[in-house]
Design a protein around this motif. Structure first.
Motif, PDB file in Angstrom:
ATOM      1  N   GLY A 107      -0.257 -10.306   7.136  1.00  0.00           N
ATOM      2  CA  GLY A 107       0.623 -10.261   5.981  1.00  0.00           C
ATOM      3  C   GLY A 107       1.675  -9.187   6.146  1.00  0.00           C
ATOM      4  N   THR A 108       2.588  -9.116   5.191  1.00  0.00           N
ATOM      5  CA  THR A 108       3.676  -8.144   5.267  1.00  0.00           C
ATOM      6  C   THR A 108       3.486  -7.035   4.244  1.00  0.00           C
ATOM      7  OG1 THR A 108       5.049  -9.427   3.736  1.00  0.00           O
ATOM      8  CG2 THR A 108       5.294  -9.893   6.080  1.00  0.00           C
ATOM      9  N   ASP A 110       5.633  -5.501   2.454  1.00  0.00           N
ATOM     10  CA  ASP A 110       6.445  -5.549   1.246  1.00  0.00           C
ATOM     11  C   ASP A 110       5.964  -6.602   0.248  1.00  0.00           C
ATOM     12  OD1 ASP A 110       7.171  -7.779   2.675  1.00  0.00           O
ATOM     13  OD2 ASP A 110       9.332  -7.391   2.622  1.00  0.00           O
ATOM     14  N   ALA A 111       4.851  -7.254   0.576  1.00  0.00           N
ATOM     15  CA  ALA A 111       4.220  -8.217  -0.342  1.00  0.00           C
ATOM     16  C   ALA A 111       2.711  -8.140  -0.135  1.00  0.00           C
ATOM     17  CB  ALA A 111       4.738  -9.625  -0.101  1.00  0.00           C
ATOM     18  N   PRO A 113      -1.035  -8.489  -0.502  1.00  0.00           N
ATOM     19  CA  PRO A 113      -1.734  -9.560  -1.236  1.00  0.00           C
ATOM     20  C   PRO A 113      -2.960  -9.085  -2.011  1.00  0.00           C
ATOM     21  CG  PRO A 113      -2.362  -9.626   1.066  1.00  0.00           C
ATOM     22  CD  PRO A 113      -1.338  -8.524   0.942  1.00  0.00           C
ATOM     23  N   TRP A 131      10.299  -0.714   7.966  1.00  0.00           N
ATOM     24  CA  TRP A 131      10.328  -1.170   6.580  1.00  0.00           C
ATOM     25  C   TRP A 131      11.770  -1.204   6.086  1.00  0.00           C
ATOM     26  CZ3 TRP A 131       5.924   2.473   4.455  1.00  0.00           C
ATOM     27  CH2 TRP A 131       4.699   2.058   5.015  1.00  0.00           C
ATOM     28  N   ALA A 136      11.147  -0.899  -0.910  1.00  0.00           N
ATOM     29  CA  ALA A 136      10.447  -2.121  -1.320  1.00  0.00           C
ATOM     30  C   ALA A 136       8.965  -2.039  -0.969  1.00  0.00           C
ATOM     31  CB  ALA A 136      11.085  -3.337  -0.651  1.00  0.00           C
ATOM     32  N   THR A 137       8.668  -1.562   0.237  1.00  0.00           N
ATOM     33  CA  THR A 137       7.275  -1.423   0.651  1.00  0.00           C
ATOM     34  C   THR A 137       6.581  -0.311  -0.114  1.00  0.00           C
ATOM     35  OG1 THR A 137       7.690  -2.298   2.862  1.00  0.00           O
ATOM     36  CG2 THR A 137       5.770  -0.879   2.606  1.00  0.00           C
ATOM     37  N   GLU A 140       5.487  -1.452  -3.452  1.00  0.00           N
ATOM     38  CA  GLU A 140       4.269  -2.245  -3.345  1.00  0.00           C
ATOM     39  C   GLU A 140       3.046  -1.348  -3.173  1.00  0.00           C
ATOM     40  OE1 GLU A 140       3.125  -6.086  -2.841  1.00  0.00           O
ATOM     41  OE2 GLU A 140       4.099  -5.246  -4.613  1.00  0.00           O
ATOM     42  N   ARG A 143       2.164   0.125  -6.418  1.00  0.00           N
ATOM     43  CA  ARG A 143       1.525  -0.873  -7.287  1.00  0.00           C
ATOM     44  C   ARG A 143       0.041  -1.019  -6.986  1.00  0.00           C
ATOM     45  NH1 ARG A 143      -0.069  -6.023  -6.935  1.00  0.00           N
ATOM     46  NH2 ARG A 143       0.679  -6.233  -4.795  1.00  0.00           N
TER      47      ARG A 143
END
Length: 226
Positions: A107-108, A110-111, A113, A131, A136-137, A140, A143
């Motif tokens: 996976g990446t 910046d998203a 999962p 990045w 952006a990363t 994430e 978050r």
């Protein structure tokens, strides 16, 4: 048969996203070139029992056993965008995966999962340069961290990296103060920074001897964040 030497552009591409046989070879070389910065990061992480740990860009998973040697009672997740590295990491860490103490995913960064607040620690060694954009990363990462959770970024300074030919190919280099400001702009409190200078050694692409300055920086998510 003598192995074909990669061009600077080819080496940069494999460092960013290892693929094929060259990717496997580069993964082995990265284990050697990253050993000292990874050892530095392991100490800096200050792992404790019960930590939920996410590593972004774990490569072939060579250093995963060292995490469990530091603290056995953790839950580890590795995320990498390279299917080759994910396969290699799974193959070399089957026991800890079967025991349910680790998972390794493609996976990446910046998203990511996972749900918000999943991890107590997120770390990344020598991948900040890729990045685009870093904010952006890092948003994430913010978050998926628990309130009070920590991000640890390990990277090499711009002034010691810019001598390497491959960094001219889609690498973004940083000095510590720039990284500090980026973290603070996201909302992290930067609480600790450590630097060391390595002895001279071969660059990751084998092209030259280099003496690199390693940085570990800790950012803490506000306890009041949700």
């Amino acid at each position: 048969m003598e192995q074909r030497k990669m061009t600077a552009a080819e080496a940069a591409k494999q460092l960013r996203h290892p693929s094929g046989e060259d990717g496997v070879t580069m993964g082995i070389q990265m284990n050697k070139s990253n050993r000292l910065i990874y050892e530095m990061t392991l100490g800096f992480l200050q792992l404790k029992a019960g930590d939920q740990v996410l590593e972004l860009g774990m490569g072939n998973g060579h250093f995963i056993p060292a995490l469990f040697e530091k603290e056995n009672n953790i839950q580890y997740t590795g995320l990498d965008l390279s299917d080759v590295m994910v396969q290699e990491a799974i193959a070399s860490n089957r026991d800890v995966i079967r025991a349910g103490r680790a998972q390794i995913l493609e996976g990446t960064a910046d998203a990511i999962p996972f749900e918000a607040g999943r991890f107590s620690k997120v770390f990344a060694v020598n991948v900040l340069y890729f990045w685009q954009p870093p904010a952006a990363t890092l948003q994430e990462i913010y978050r998926v961290l628990q309130p009070g959770g920590e991000v640890v970024l390990a990277f090499r300074t711009k002034r010691t990296m810019e001598k390497l030919a491959f960094v001219d190919h889609n690498f973004t280099l940083y000095d510590p103060e720039t990284v500090r400001k980026i973290l603070q702009n996201i909302g992290f409190q930067v609480t600790d920074v450590q630097t060391t200078v390595e002895p001279p050694k071969a660059a990751a692409d084998g092209s030259m001897l280099v003496q690199l300055e390693n940085v570990c920086m800790r950012g803490v998510k506000n306890l009041d964040s949700f």
